[in-house]
Design an enzyme around this catalytic site. Structure first.
Site, PDB file in Angstrom:
ATOM      1  N   GLU A 155      32.072  42.151  47.679  1.00  0.00           N
ATOM      2  CA  GLU A 155      31.478  42.919  46.584  1.00  0.00           C
ATOM      3  C   GLU A 155      29.949  42.898  46.687  1.00  0.00           C
ATOM      4  OE1 GLU A 155      34.534  41.236  46.138  1.00  0.00           O
ATOM      5  OE2 GLU A 155      35.099  43.333  46.339  1.00  0.00           O
ATOM      6  N   ASN A 171      38.258  44.018  51.794  1.00  0.00           N
ATOM      7  CA  ASN A 171      37.949  45.419  51.525  1.00  0.00           C
ATOM      8  C   ASN A 171      36.643  45.835  52.197  1.00  0.00           C
ATOM      9  OD1 ASN A 171      36.808  43.635  49.261  1.00  0.00           O
ATOM     10  ND2 ASN A 171      35.598  45.491  49.052  1.00  0.00           N
ATOM     11  N   ASP A 203      39.533  48.940  46.718  1.00  0.00           N
ATOM     12  CA  ASP A 203      39.306  47.497  46.813  1.00  0.00           C
ATOM     13  C   ASP A 203      40.595  46.764  47.182  1.00  0.00           C
ATOM     14  OD1 ASP A 203      38.019  44.956  46.666  1.00  0.00           O
ATOM     15  OD2 ASP A 203      38.766  44.684  44.640  1.00  0.00           O
TER      16      ASP A 203
END
Lengths: 173, 597
Positions: free
Chosen positions: B197, B281, B323
């Protein structure tokens, strides 16, 4: 009849007055040294009372703050006020103080448990605009200044519909 | 009788360990641990079955299970870790600040033997996407190895708690953290990074167990030489073939912030000498910023355990848009598939499909949804490619509603267990969907690189957000499923006593009949359970079951971090589906260990 016309004229002209936007010169000074993150002040020294910042009285600056809040990825940790990696900003808990000066200091200096230091990355004026927007998320900013419902996924209350923080234990939030 | 068997096993175990040390039986490592009743790594064995052959506690007597001892970890954050047991010591690691405790199982109440504090950097909390969790320590060659949130891998003497080596592998200033449990294989410690992230480029490294020296490092994006792709790389499907796909399947330079972090589980096949691990991801979540398949993210690698050279790769979710990290556990089974003995790899994947693969080649033998899926329509077994549903394709500036499964997937990190007695895979999983809007993502090193507004919600049904399923691998469907109010974010364990154990986020720790799913016993712990249960034979010869209680993790962020439920996008959107969690549980950090009276 004439008086009604005059009244209308006055009302119409009054509506033409808009808030002042100073795009170039205005720059808030550095937060005063007396900004503290603790309510304890040993020796009871005189505390300067903080004035409300011009930034949080201007819808333009708060809206700019909202744009910058996305742009500098504040949203990645605090989301639309509910928090995530970082704490919620729309609630009434303020670990490092809720005044705009405190928020500016927090953005610039960072805080030890994960708030990065953005000093040097975000310019002075933009830091104050950001802090003004954070104040709007906290419900401190007047309803006619805070942003209203936006065009994105609306999964949180609009800033101008957030309740104003209530005094807590007899103290201002 | 049981005692006699135990004393018989001691010399046998000792003999095995002796031979093992000679290297002659190195490949039987896992079975040795199995016989001794130890639990040396979070998954218990290299095949990641989380199956224990112990049966003192069984479906006939489990209703009498009582607390044997408890231990407060002193850290009230999400407890995703697994207690491990070697000889007469239990080891447990806390979330940040990652304190390692050793408890003496020989003494009543299992008192503290020693503790080790690594002085983890406090600022690391600000770059950990989903609570400050740790997924467990691992034992090997007399040492305990584990990762710290601020990107260190540490080896500690298992007897004394003395630090043997401490190497910094991650840089929190670019958002790089470490949360996964290492795997110990033949004198090597395998570790990977987190930070998907934050636009952190993923990698896996092998460290020399005695010194912490890096033996090899394989990146998840970039040129073939960085990914350790060479002449021995033979992916099964054409979509994964080509030169430098880790560069060419991205816009220029986007692979440098492309994610693909190795923050999940690694399995090992001693016979093939291959490790299997997933990749996370691609970054950012907003896929408009990265047209292309985004190799080698959201897929699985088979690598040579000695050199790290890639043997095959398969991409679960090419150009992932939701994701859907590909880092879940893979269970390695040797069993019949359509009448033929095969070397299988079973993967309950975040995108909602349960994959049965041939682990020699990387061929997908079947891919069946185990939870509601509308983001894709199936997996084309000829091309291997996930068939996406265009109606649920996110775009910048457009809100797409009711995408199932949501960002944490049909199932996140929390590992399944497999019982050879029932032939079922026990899958703790989610029933969560989401609304998603792509927004412009701006890369600033060390800040989140996501570009999405997400608000999650309960999936189809009565509002339940979690499920626990017994999956029949042969028939490709769930034999039974238990609904839970909140996502089942705990791991699970299966035992030869015809039992399975798991916990829910309200704090109940449960034992079910492994065949029927009938609830046989439950205990209300102090906080929501998101940990990995383990079971071992203590020095007294009796079987124990251990679990950590303490809500948190991504799903529990609202309760552990005090988030504001009025913002449904909070906590990467998970808060939208968890607004009622703070009314069901509060934070905690307690080890519970159970035994029969």
């Amino acid at each position: 009849m004439k008086s009604v016309f005059l009244l209308c004229l006055v009302v119409v002209l009054a509506a033409c007055q808009r808030e002042e936007r100073d795009f170039t010169k205005r720059k808030e000074s550095e937060p005063p040294d007396t900004v503290s993150v603790s309510p304890l002040h040993p020796g009871n020294p005189p505390i300067t009372t903080l004035e409300e910042s011009k930034y949080e009285q201007s819808a333009y600056d708060v809206a700019e703050g909202k744009r910058l809040y996305q742009w500098f990825n504040c949203t990645g940790c605090h989301f639309n006020g509910g928090g995530g990696i970082g704490p919620a900003l729309m609630d009434d808990k303020w670990i490092y103080g809720s005044s705009i000066e405190n928020i500016v200091k927090t953005i610039k200096e960072g805080r030890p448990n994960g708030m990065p230091s953005f000093g040097g990355l975000i310019p002075e004026k933009e830091t104050w605009q950001l802090a003004a927007y954070v104040r709007a998320l906290g419900g401190f900013v007047a309803k006619d200044v805070a942003p209203s419902r936006n065009d994105d996924l609306s999964a949180s209350p609009a800033e101008n519909r957030l309740p104003s923080p209530k005094p807590y234990n007899g103290k201002a939030p | 009788m049981r005692h006699k068997l135990f004393w018989l096993l001691v010399p046998i175990s000792a003999l095995f360990l002796f031979l093992n040390s000679l290297g002659a039986f190195a490949q039987q490592n896992a079975s040795v641990h199995g016989e001794s009743g130890e639990w040396p790594m979070p998954a218990r064995d290299f095949a990641s079955t989380r199956f224990s052959p112990l049966n003192e506690i069984n479906s006939d007597n489990v209703d009498k299970l009582k607390v044997a001892f408890t231990f407060s970890l002193g850290v009230n954050r999400g407890q995703e870790s697994s207690p491990i047991v070697i000889e007469d010591t239990l080891y447990v690691v806390t979330p940040y600040p990652n304190i390692l405790y050793a408890l003496d199982l020989k003494k009543p109440g299992a008192p503290l033997k020693w503790k080790y504090e690594p002085k983890t950097e406090a600022a690391a909390q600000g770059v950990a996407c989903c609570d400050t969790v740790n997924r467990g320590p691992v034992y090997g060659d007399g040492r305990i190895y584990y990762n710290t949130l601020d990107g260190h891998t540490i080896a500690v003497d298992a007897q004394t708690g003395r630090e043997l080596w401490n190497v910094r592998l991650g840089d929190i200033n670019i958002g790089e953290t470490m949360t996964m449990a290492p795997l110990f294989v033949n004198g090597r410690v395998l570790v990977g990074n987190s930070g998907g992230e934050f636009g952190v480029r993923g990698w896996i490294q092998a460290l020399e167990a005695g010194s912490g020296k890096v033996l090899w490092k394989a990146w998840s994006t970039g040129p073939d030489k960085d990914v350790l792709i060479g002449p021995d790389f033979h992916p099964y499907y054409d979509m994964d073939k080509g030169k430098d796909l880790g560069v060419t399947s991205w816009p220029p330079d986007a692979w440098k912030q492309g994610g693909g972090n190795v923050w999940g589980w690694i399995s090992y096949d001693p016979e093939l000498n291959l490790i299997f691990h997933g990749t996370g991801n691609p970054g950012p979540w907003n896929a408009d910023a990265r047209p292309g398949d985004n190799k080698w993210t959201a897929g699985i690698f088979a690598r040579d355990a000695n050199t790290g050279e890639a043997r095959w790769f398969y991409q679960w979710s090419p150009h992932d848009v939701y994701d859907h990290d590909g880092i879940n556990e893979q269970i390695l089974l040797d069993r019949d598939w359509h009448g033929k003995p095969r070397k299988l790899l079973i993967r309950p994947e975040r995108n909602g499909y349960l994959y049965v693969m041939d682990r020699l080649t990387g061929e997908v033998l079947s891919a069946t949804p185990f939870a509601p899926v509308n983001s894709s329509t199936g997996v084309d077994l000829k091309t291997g490619r996930l068939q996406m549903n265009p109606d649920k394709q996110p775009e910048t500036g457009k809100v797409v509603r009711d995408i199932c499964p949501a960002a944490p997937g049909a199932k996140d990190w929390n590992p399944s267990a497999y019982s050879p007695q029932t032939g079922y895979l026990y899958i703790p999983h989610n029933n969560v969907c989401m609304d998603l809007e792509g927004v412009e993502a701006n890369y600033i090193a060390g800040t989140p690189f996501v570009g999405a507004n997400v608000a999650m919600k309960a999936g189809p049904g009565d509002g339940h957000r979690g499920e626990y399923s017994a999956w029949d691998i042969d028939s490709g469907k769930a034999t039974w499923t238990i609904n839970e109010r909140f996502p089942v974010w705990s791991g699970t364990v299966a035992t030869a006593g015809n039992l399975v154990f798991y916990g829910n986020m309200e704090g109940w720790f449960k034992a079910l009949d492994a065949r029927t799913g009938k609830l046989l016993w439950q205990f209300k712990t102090g906080s929501g359970v998101i940990g990995q249960p383990t079971t071992y034979r203590g020095p007294d010869g009796h079987q124990y079951v251990a679990i950590l209680s303490g809500v948190g993790g991504w799903s529990g962020a609202i309760a552990v971090l005090g988030l504001d439920g009025r913002d449904r996008t909070a906590g990467l959107g998970f808060v939208g589906a968890m607004q009622d969690l703070p009314s069901a549980t509060t934070t905690g950090g307690m080890l519970y260990v159970f035994r029969l009276p």
